[in-house]
Scaffold this active site. Structure first.
Site, PDB file in Angstrom:
ATOM      1  CG  ASP A  34      -3.685 -42.394 -63.229  1.00 11.11           C
ATOM      2  OD1 ASP A  34      -2.980 -41.452 -62.849  1.00 11.11           O
ATOM      3  OD2 ASP A  34      -4.342 -42.383 -64.282  1.00 11.11           O
ATOM      4  CB  THR A  73      -2.954 -39.894 -67.386  1.00 10.66           C
ATOM      5  OG1 THR A  73      -3.233 -39.502 -66.045  1.00 10.66           O
ATOM      6  CG2 THR A  73      -3.528 -41.275 -67.644  1.00 10.66           C
ATOM      7  CG  ASN A  94      -3.092 -36.097 -69.879  1.00 13.14           C
ATOM      8  OD1 ASN A  94      -2.474 -37.133 -70.113  1.00 13.14           O
ATOM      9  ND2 ASN A  94      -3.484 -35.773 -68.658  1.00 13.14           N
ATOM     10  CE  LYS A 155      -7.497 -41.059 -64.975  1.00 15.16           C
ATOM     11  NZ  LYS A 155      -6.347 -40.179 -64.658  1.00 15.16           N
ATOM     12  CG  HIS A 289      -6.224 -35.101 -59.772  1.00 16.01           C
ATOM     13  ND1 HIS A 289      -5.248 -34.185 -60.041  1.00 16.01           N
ATOM     14  CD2 HIS A 289      -6.036 -36.114 -60.674  1.00 16.01           C
ATOM     15  CE1 HIS A 289      -4.500 -34.597 -61.054  1.00 16.01           C
ATOM     16  NE2 HIS A 289      -4.958 -35.778 -61.452  1.00 16.01           N
ATOM     17  CG  ASP A 330      -0.221 -42.638 -64.741  1.00 15.55           C
ATOM     18  OD1 ASP A 330      -0.015 -42.778 -63.520  1.00 15.55           O
ATOM     19  OD2 ASP A 330      -1.250 -42.092 -65.195  1.00 15.55           O
ATOM     20  CG  HIS A 331       1.349 -39.294 -63.338  1.00 16.34           C
ATOM     21  ND1 HIS A 331       0.694 -39.078 -62.133  1.00 16.34           N
ATOM     22  CD2 HIS A 331       0.371 -39.434 -64.268  1.00 16.34           C
ATOM     23  CE1 HIS A 331      -0.606 -39.095 -62.329  1.00 16.34           C
ATOM     24  NE2 HIS A 331      -0.843 -39.311 -63.623  1.00 16.34           N
ATOM     25  CG  HIS A 473      -0.093 -35.693 -61.951  1.00 18.92           C
ATOM     26  ND1 HIS A 473      -0.100 -35.707 -63.322  1.00 18.92           N
ATOM     27  CD2 HIS A 473      -1.336 -36.098 -61.566  1.00 18.92           C
ATOM     28  CE1 HIS A 473      -1.278 -36.139 -63.760  1.00 18.92           C
ATOM     29  NE2 HIS A 473      -2.046 -36.376 -62.719  1.00 18.92           N
TER      30      HIS A 473
END
Length: 539
Positions: A34, A73, A94, A155, A289, A330-331, A473
Site C-alpha cells: 500500500d 486504496t 474509498n 485492511k 500518511h 494500489d497507488h 495520495h
C-alpha cells in the site's frame, strides 16, 4: 536490533524439502504494498538485499500505472485482480455519497453493506457488495472447483477487493486482531497469529536500529497545520499504541506471518488445482500518511519490509511449492510539502481550507440565499455532489456557482461535470498520454460518481489540518498513479521493461500463465508478453 517477527511465528510452520519448480505454477502469490510508489521503488531498489531484491530480479515494469484518477486504496486494489478500471469495477473511491441511503450518514464505504441496520460508513458490516466484477481467484474457482481464493491483509477493503465474492478465507486487521466477514470455520493458525500479534502490540517497541543510508534521510522538518515535526523518527512506540503499531514494519510482519500460516494449514499450492493468495501490506501507507515518504521513517519501513518479504519467500521455498509472485501497489504517494519545498519543489503547498466541500457549500448557499449544506463530498477534491433536496432551479444555480468558484481558485487545475465525463470514451493506449479528463473517466461510474469532479493542481497536498495525517495520495498526477509491477518465479530470469503497463494487465497476464481463458471484452487489461511463462494472444 531488527525485528524478528518470523522468528516468533516459526513454531507455526513445519520444515519441508525444497523441490524443483514445475509449470504452470500451483500457487499465485499477489502482493500489494500500500502506497509503494514507483518513485519509492526506483529510489530504494539499489538498497534492497532480501525479498524485494529477489522479486526485482524478475520481470519489472517500473512504469506501471494505476491509470485512473481516484488513486486511493479501495479503487486501486479493485484493479489489481479484476483486470478492470474503477469505471467497470464500480469502486470509484474509498467512500462516495449515496443520497438514497436510508440513514443519516449518506457516505458509503466501498467495502460495506449499507443496508445493514444500525451501520454507518465508519461502523460498518464488511461486504464485497459494491464490487461489480469477478476477481482472478473467482475465475479460477469457476474453472477449477478445487482452487482456493485466499487473502491476508492489513485492511479490510484491500482483502475484499482482491478476492471478491467467492472466497475460501479472507482475514484482515481490525485494530486488535485479524478478523473476517466470511461465515467460515477459521483456520487454527489464525488464533495463534492473533495471540502473537496481541503479545507484540502489548509490548513497547524500542527505536529501530538505523542504517547508514537511512541516516542520510534523517532531518527534522517542521510541519504546518498542527502536526509534529517529521523526518527523524525511528518508529518506537508505547505499549498498546495501535496507531504506532500500524505505522511500523511489525504490522506487515504479522500479516506475512498469517499468510505463511495459511499456506501451511490450507496446503496452498500443493493440490491438483492452482490456488491464489492475495496479500496486502499496509504499513507503508500508514508511515507515508504519518511521516511522509522521504524521511528516516520511510527508509526504516522499507528496509524492514524487504527483510520480512525475504523471510516469507524463504518459508515458501522450504515447502517445495511451485509458486509465482506478483508485486505491485494500489497507488503511489507524495511527500510532505514542507520537505518538498526544501528540496526545491517551489509550488508544493497545503490545500486552502476554503476548498473543502463543506466550507465551499456553506459559502455558496449563503451567497445564493438558499438553505442547507448544498454540496456533499469527502474533502477538497474528487467527486462532489449537489444536495438532491434542492429544487431543479436551485440545483442548477448551485451547480453553476460551484463550477465557477472551484475553477477560479488558484489551487484547482480542472473541474469536469458528470455530463462531460460520461460523454468521454473510455481511454485506451499508453496511460502516460491520457488527459486529465480521460483519467477521471476511468474512475467514473454512473449512479455512484458525483455531479462534478475537482482536480487540484500538481503538488497541492489536500490536507490542511495535520494533527492526524501529514501526507496523502488520491490525485490525478503521476506521483500517485505510477506504481511498480513485478513478476517473479524462482529460477526464472527477468528483465526491466521501460514501457508503461497497467495494474489491469495483471489479471490477464497471470491467467495466461496458468492457462485460464479470459474473455478480452470482459476486462480492460491486456496480457504482458514480456513475462516468462505466458502465452499472450496477439493484439
Amino acid at each position: 536490533m531488527r525485528l524478528k517477527l518470523f522468528a516468533a511465528a516459526a513454531a507455526l510452520f513445519a520444515s519441508a524439502s525444497l523441490a524443483q519448480p514445475a509449470r504452470p505454477p500451483k500457487l499465485l502469490v499477489v502482493i500489494s504494498v500500500d502506497q509503494f510508489s514507483a518513485n519509492l521503488f526506483d529510489e530504494y531498489r539499489p538498497q534492497f538485499t532480501a525479498g524485494l531484491a529477489r522479486i526485482a530480479s524478475g520481470t519489472v515494469f517500473r512504469n506501471g500505472y494505476q491509470s485512473h484518477a481516484a488513486t486511493e486504496t479501495c479503487p486501486g486494489h479493485s484493479t489489481i485482480l479484476t483486470g478492470s478500471h474503477p469505471a467497470r469495477t464500480g469502486i470509484i473511491a474509498n467512500n462516495w455519497i449515496d443520497q438514497s441511503v436510508g440513514r443519516s450518514d449518506k457516505s458509503v464505504y466501498c467495502a460495506e453493506d449499507e443496508t445493514q441496520p444500525g451501520t454507518s460508513s465508519t461502523a460498518y458490516k464488511v461486504s464485497p457488495k459494491h464490487l461489480l466484477v469477478p476477481t482472478l481467484g473467482e475465475l479460477m474457482k469457476a474453472r477449477w472447483p478445487g482452487s482456493r481464493n485466499v487473502a491476508a491483509s492489513g485492511k479490510d477493503r484491500a482483502a475484499v477487493m482482491m478476492t471478491g465474492h467467492n472466497v475460501d478465507q479472507r482475514w484482515y486487521w481490525t485494530g486488535k486482531q485479524y478478523s473476517t466477514d466470511l461465515n467460515v470455520a477459521p483456520p487454527a493458525v489464525v488464533a495463534k497469529v492473533n495471540a502473537l500479534a496481541a503479545q507484540g502490540l502489548a509490548t513497547a517497541r524500542e527505536p529501530l536500529e538505523t542504517t547508514p543510508f537511512c541516516q542520510t534521510k534523517a532531518r527534522a522538518v517542521p510541519v504546518t497545520g498542527g502536526g509534529k515535526p517529521v523526518g527523524t523518527g525511528r518508529l518506537a512506540r508505547a505499549a498498546n499504541d495501535q496507531t504506532a503499531f500500524r505505522q511500523s514494519p511489525e504490522f506487515d510482519g504479522n500479516t506475512l506471518a498469517l499468510a505463511a500460516a495459511l499456506v501451511d494449514e490450507m496446503q496452498l499450492g500443493r493440490r491438483a488445482d492452482p490456488d491464489l493468495l492475495a496479500i496486502s501490506l499496509s504499513a507503508t501507507d500508514y508511515v507515508g500518511h504519518g511521516f511522509g515518504t522521504e524521511g528516516e521513517e520511510m527508509c526504516l519501513q522499507l528496509t524492514e519490509l524487504d527483510r520480512e518479504i525475504g523471510d516469507f519467500l524463504k518459508v515458501l521455498d522450504s515447502r517445495g511449492i511451485d509458486y509465482a509472485v506478483t508485486l505491485t501497489a494500489d497507488h503511489g504517494g507524495k511527500d510532505v510539502p514542507e520537505r518538498e519545498r526544501l528540496a526545491g519543489v517551489a509550488d508544493a503547498a497545503r490545500v486552502d481550507p476554503a476548498l473543502n466541500v463543506s466550507n465551499m457549500g456553506k459559502a455558496l448557499m449563503a451567497r445564493l440565499g438558499l438553505p442547507g449544506p448544498g454540496l456533499l463530498g469527502e474533502g477538497s477534491f474528487g467527486d462532489m455532489y449537489i444536495d438532491k433536496r434542492l429544487r431543479a432551479g436551485e440545483h442548477d444555480r448551485l451547480l453553476k456557482a460551484a463550477l465557477a468558484a472551484y475553477r477560479a481558485h488558484p489551487q484547482v487545475e480542472a473541474v469536469f461535470t458528470a455530463r462531460q465525463i460520461a460523454a468521454t470514451p473510455m481511454p485506451q493506449g499508453d496511460p502516460v498520454k491520457w488527459t486529465l479528463l480521460q483519467r477521471v473517466r476511468a474512475s467514473y461510474h454512473a449512479g455512484r460518481s458525483g455531479d462534478f469532479y475537482v482536480a487540484l493542481k500538481r503538488d497541492i497536498t489536500p490536507i490542511a489540518d495535520t494533527s492526524r495525517a501529514v501526507a496523502t495520495h488520491g490525485s490525478v498526477w503521476d506521483y500517485d498513479r505510477r506504481v511498480p509491477i513485478l513478476f517473479w518465479r524462482p529460477g526464472v530470469a527477468g528483465t526491466t521493461v521501460e514501457r508503461s503497463a497497467e495494474t489491469t494487465d495483471i489479471l490477464p497476464t497471470l491467467a495466461s500463465m496458468i492457462g485460464l481463458p479470459v474473455q478480452a471484452s470482459s476486462i480492460d487489461g491486456h496480457c504482458l508478453a514480456d513475462v516468462p511463462g505466458t502465452t499472450c494472444p496477439r493484439r
